[in-house]
Scaffold this motif. Structure first.
Motif, short mmCIF file in Angstrom:
data_model
loop_
_atom_site.label_atom_id
_atom_site.label_comp_id
_atom_site.label_asym_id
_atom_site.label_seq_id
_atom_site.Cartn_x
_atom_site.Cartn_y
_atom_site.Cartn_z
N UNK A 8 56.56 70.27 37.99
CA UNK A 8 57.54 70.23 35.99
C UNK A 8 58.01 71.31 36.40
N UNK A 9 57.18 72.78 36.24
CA UNK A 9 58.35 73.62 36.29
C UNK A 9 58.61 74.37 37.79
N UNK A 10 57.75 73.79 38.92
CA UNK A 10 58.63 74.19 39.88
C UNK A 10 60.11 73.44 39.67
N UNK A 11 59.79 72.23 39.66
CA UNK A 11 60.98 71.42 39.91
C UNK A 11 62.28 71.94 38.71
N UNK A 18 69.94 76.68 41.43
CA UNK A 18 71.13 75.67 41.40
C UNK A 18 72.42 75.63 41.15
N UNK A 19 72.08 74.60 39.50
CA UNK A 19 73.13 74.88 38.63
C UNK A 19 73.60 75.97 38.54
N UNK A 20 72.96 76.75 37.01
CA UNK A 20 73.80 78.03 36.52
C UNK A 20 74.69 79.04 37.22
N UNK A 21 74.44 79.00 38.23
CA UNK A 21 75.76 79.51 39.01
C UNK A 21 77.34 78.52 38.65
N UNK A 59 69.74 61.04 44.49
CA UNK A 59 69.22 60.07 43.86
C UNK A 59 67.22 60.68 43.83
N UNK A 60 66.14 61.52 45.21
CA UNK A 60 65.41 61.47 45.28
C UNK A 60 65.03 63.24 44.06
N UNK A 61 65.86 63.44 43.48
CA UNK A 61 65.91 64.18 42.39
C UNK A 61 65.55 63.50 41.28
N UNK A 62 66.37 62.20 40.60
CA UNK A 62 66.76 61.22 40.02
C UNK A 62 64.96 61.13 39.57
N UNK A 63 64.12 60.45 41.07
CA UNK A 63 63.44 59.87 40.98
C UNK A 63 62.04 60.34 40.53
N UNK A 64 61.71 62.08 41.15
CA UNK A 64 61.41 62.41 40.95
C UNK A 64 61.34 63.23 39.04
N UNK A 65 62.61 63.10 39.04
CA UNK A 65 62.29 63.15 37.18
C UNK A 65 61.60 62.15 36.36
N UNK A 66 62.19 61.35 37.10
CA UNK A 66 61.61 59.88 36.22
C UNK A 66 59.60 59.85 37.11
N UNK A 67 59.50 60.02 37.74
CA UNK A 67 57.89 60.54 38.14
C UNK A 67 57.33 61.36 37.54
N UNK A 79 58.89 71.90 28.55
CA UNK A 79 59.11 71.89 29.40
C UNK A 79 59.12 69.60 28.96
N UNK A 80 58.26 69.47 28.95
CA UNK A 80 59.02 67.75 28.25
C UNK A 80 60.57 67.65 27.72
N UNK A 81 60.64 68.82 27.12
CA UNK A 81 62.48 68.54 26.85
C UNK A 81 63.21 68.43 28.26
#
Length: 533
Positions: A8-11, A18-21, A59-67, A79-81
């Motif tokens: 989770x930390x790595x993700x 990616x999103x900050x800039x 979708x792949x990233x979304x599935x990673x978050x859901x998993x 991390x949970x939040x």
């Protein structure tokens, strides 16, 4: 460290990089678009927003978050939040790339119209401030109606574009398994729709009697001022084009107090005095009118690293002094969130939370203690009573207007194809604002409100924010130092937490109770009605 926590930390770390800039680039482009009206900037802003949404559509990233979420708590609350908020962000954007591009394009089209529209009166193009100037002291009813109708001219251009966008937003929400876009947005904002509208009904019931009494007195004043009967008072007899701000009422007029003041200096000195300096924010901000510039007011946190700035169109009156204080409320919230909080949580707990802080500060222009301590103006008992009545009217006028917006927007998303939207708007105006509709008018006056186009499913946050502001005010009045400790209280109890807690948990921790209408009713309505909570 558990495998789930490590992954989770790595993700989250990779996602943040990616999103900050992109968020920073998007905010800068939006700022340029709002301050210049530049077609180039508007286009660039839309393109970057699309790139951000495309990240959240993966979708792949979304599935990673859901998993990762399905694996249960990681043992790290932050991390949970972050995972929960990421799940919300990804859920909203699980759409085909072409649909994301289409929605963003249509939003930018509406943005372009609103930023560049100027009403025409007597062959001259006028800003909103210019239209307001025409109404000052104007006693001719036909002329007032002409100016009011000019302010609504944008509606015919916006309405078909907005309804098309509403249909597309609804289809996108249904594709994601939600009833419609409105319901989806509330759920992803961590607001229960049934609880929201139950709270609104409770507030409406508990404020109705007091509002009717004040509104009756106001109608009598307006009727006498413009030489009409009370039954003939219409929206153009107000100075605000949506009747969301109360006109001058009784013998009170605070504009002469604020007209000679340097509003920026007043705000700078006040916030420094309560331990929340804002000089750097003011230096970065764009505060005065200019052609091509957005005519409204807002605050933006460009990078969550300290670049907080505001847009205003200041005039030397009480309204704009209050607006400046309001926007600085947003600014101090953003500025004083600790940089030690993870980037994804380095923002307000909720939109309604930051609105509550802005509203707390925006109310100060009608606080006799603030007037005395900050600008050296002491009101006599009669003036103080008059200001209190003006404040009661202003707060109830604003809140009853918010009821119109929230109920109309819910109805519009429930069925954007209904043929009576124009009439439905006035049904809500008459029910909640007690303002009679113009006879024979069948125009999309609802579409002239920018928020329905550019800040969808947002307006409930203003209303809930006002309730929260009163709850925080009550809590701060219980402090040993009273209002003098406001800055410290807000920093410690609200700003320092960022978005690490859900908004309702944050409020309960800060005030000891969940959100209710009770403190607002006590502050601005009077004694709670029988049966009230």
């Amino acid at each position: 460290m558990s495998g789930n926590l490590s992954e989770a930390q790595q993700f989250i770390e990779a996602h943040t990089q990616r999103v900050q800039p992109l968020f920073r680039e998007s905010n800068l482009a939006s700022w340029e678009a709002a301050t210049t009206g530049s077609e180039e900037a508007i286009q660039r802003s839309a393109e970057i927003r699309t790139r951000v949404k495309q990240i959240y559509s993966e979708k792949e990233s979304f599935e990673s978050v859901r998993r990762l979420r399905a694996g249960g708590p990681t043992g790290d609350a932050l991390i949970d939040r972050q995972l929960l908020l990421l799940e919300h962000a990804y859920t909203e954007n699980q759409l085909p790339p072409e649909m994301i591009e289409e929605l963003t394009f249509r939003e930018s089209e509406l943005e372009r119209i609103f930023y560049n529209f100027r009403a025409t009166v007597d062959g001259k193009e006028l800003s909103n401030n210019g239209l307001r100037d025409l109404l000052q002291g104007e006693l001719n009813n036909a002329r007032r109606r002409e100016v009011w109708e000019a302010s609504k001219a944008i509606g015919a251009r916006i309405a078909p574009l907005l309804l098309d966008l509403v249909r597309r937003r609804n289809q996108a929400a249904r594709d994601l398994g939600f009833t419609n876009y409105y319901s989806m947005e509330l759920e992803l904002q961590e607001i229960d729709e049934d609880e929201l509208f139950a709270l609104l009904a409770d507030f409406s019931d508990r404020s109705d009697e007091a509002f009717r009494e004040l509104k009756g007195r106001l109608d009598a004043e307006l009727a006498a001022r413009y030489g009409v009967s009370e039954n003939e008072v219409r929206p153009w007899h107000w100075d605000d084009f949506f009747s969301q701000e109360a006109p001058a009422f009784g013998e009170v007029d605070l504009d002469p107090i604020f007209a000679p003041l340097d509003h920026e200096a007043v705000a700078r000195d006040y916030f420094a005095e309560i331990g929340l300096p804002v000089e750097d924010v003011l230096k970065r901000s764009d505060l005065h009118e200019r052609d091509g510039k957005d005519q409204h007011a807002f605050c933006t946190d460009i990078d969550r690293e300290g670049d907080v700035r505001m847009l205003c169109n200041l005039r030397p009156n009480e309204r704009w002094m209050g607006t400046l204080l309001h926007e600085l409320g947003h600014a101090v919230y953003d500025k004083y969130i600790p940089r030690t909080i993870p980037y994804l949580l380095r923002t307000a707990a909720h939109t309604l939370s930051t609105e509550s802080i802005a509203m707390y500060f925006g109310r100060l222009t009608r606080d006799p203690e603030w007037l005395r301590q900050t600008i050296g103006t002491t009101l006599d008992p009669e003036q103080e009573a008059a200001v209190h009545e003006q404040q009661r009217l202003s707060m109830l006028v604003a809140m009853r207007w918010m009821l119109v917006m929230v109920h109309f927007e819910q109805a519009m998303y429930a069925n954007p194809d209904r043929e009576d939207l124009n009439s439905l708007w006035w049904d809500f105006v008459e029910k909640y604002q007690l303002i009679r509709r113009p006879e024979g008018r069948n125009e999309p006056d609802w579409a002239t409100k920018l928020h329905l186009s550019l800040a969808p499913v947002y307006y409930h946050n203003y209303l809930l924010g006002e309730l929260m502001a009163s709850q925080l005010t009550h809590a701060m009045r219980e402090l040993p130092g009273g209002s003098a400790d406001a800055g410290f209280f807000l920093q410690e109890q609200i700003f320092s937490r960022g978005a690490t807690l859900p908004w309702n948990e944050l409020l309960r921790e800060a005030t000891g109770e969940p959100l209710s209408a009770g403190h607002f009713v006590d502050q601005f309505v009077g004694e709670p009605l029988a049966g009230g909570a």
